[in-house]
Design a protein around this motif. Sequence first.
Motif, mmCIF file in Angstrom:
data_model
loop_
_atom_site.group_PDB
_atom_site.id
_atom_site.type_symbol
_atom_site.label_atom_id
_atom_site.label_comp_id
_atom_site.label_asym_id
_atom_site.label_seq_id
_atom_site.Cartn_x
_atom_site.Cartn_y
_atom_site.Cartn_z
ATOM 1 N N GLY A 250 0.785 -1.159 0.061
ATOM 2 C CA GLY A 250 0.075 -0.056 -0.163
ATOM 3 C C GLY A 250 0.859 1.242 0.006
ATOM 4 O O GLY A 250 0.130 2.390 -0.374
ATOM 5 N N ASP A 251 2.151 1.249 0.498
ATOM 6 C CA ASP A 251 3.001 2.326 0.486
ATOM 7 C C ASP A 251 3.264 2.727 -1.058
ATOM 8 O O ASP A 251 3.313 2.045 -1.834
ATOM 9 C CB ASP A 251 4.222 1.989 0.961
ATOM 10 C CG ASP A 251 3.984 1.856 2.534
ATOM 11 O OD1 ASP A 251 2.892 2.388 3.202
ATOM 12 O OD2 ASP A 251 4.852 1.506 3.518
ATOM 13 N N TRP B 130 2.050 -3.528 -4.132
ATOM 14 C CA TRP B 130 1.024 -4.742 -4.154
ATOM 15 C C TRP B 130 1.779 -5.806 -3.464
ATOM 16 O O TRP B 130 2.833 -6.055 -3.454
ATOM 17 C CB TRP B 130 0.297 -4.794 -5.498
ATOM 18 C CG TRP B 130 -0.311 -3.602 -5.770
ATOM 19 C CD1 TRP B 130 0.196 -2.525 -6.805
ATOM 20 C CD2 TRP B 130 -1.594 -2.965 -5.763
ATOM 21 N NE1 TRP B 130 -0.566 -1.511 -6.855
ATOM 22 C CE2 TRP B 130 -1.662 -1.783 -6.245
ATOM 23 C CE3 TRP B 130 -2.808 -3.354 -4.932
ATOM 24 C CZ2 TRP B 130 -2.911 -1.046 -6.273
ATOM 25 C CZ3 TRP B 130 -3.693 -2.804 -4.740
ATOM 26 C CH2 TRP B 130 -3.835 -1.599 -5.551
ATOM 27 N N THR B 131 0.897 -7.017 -3.411
ATOM 28 C CA THR B 131 1.289 -8.352 -2.887
ATOM 29 C C THR B 131 2.146 -9.023 -3.866
ATOM 30 O O THR B 131 3.205 -9.655 -3.524
ATOM 31 C CB THR B 131 0.082 -8.972 -2.663
ATOM 32 O OG1 THR B 131 -0.771 -9.192 -3.525
ATOM 33 C CG2 THR B 131 -0.528 -8.594 -1.189
#
Length: 107
Positions: free
Chosen positions: A76-77, A94-95
Amino acid sequence: MLSVWTTIKKQFNISTEYDVTIMQTEEKGEKRGYKPVHRLTITAFDHQDAATQVFQMFNIADNLPRDCDARFISTGDILLIDEGTRGKYYYKLWTDGWQKVNRLHVR
């Protein structure tokens, strides 16, 4: 996938200095309220290499700069890579890795 230009830069060891700003929300996981928390210069072959270096630097406690207000980099950063007259580029973690996002994601 590496671009042809990135491959050539790596073969000839040509790197570029990037002005990188880490943007985080007040609390981890929030979707609004991104603020710049740390600015640094990274020498890298391309934006993805710069993002990887920032991630490595800000996820090992011994590597964190002493004057840094940022927490560990997490999903999210956002990273702002400013190339001056060549433009500003935003990447969100993202993941599955760093993905380029529109400036509108930074609110």
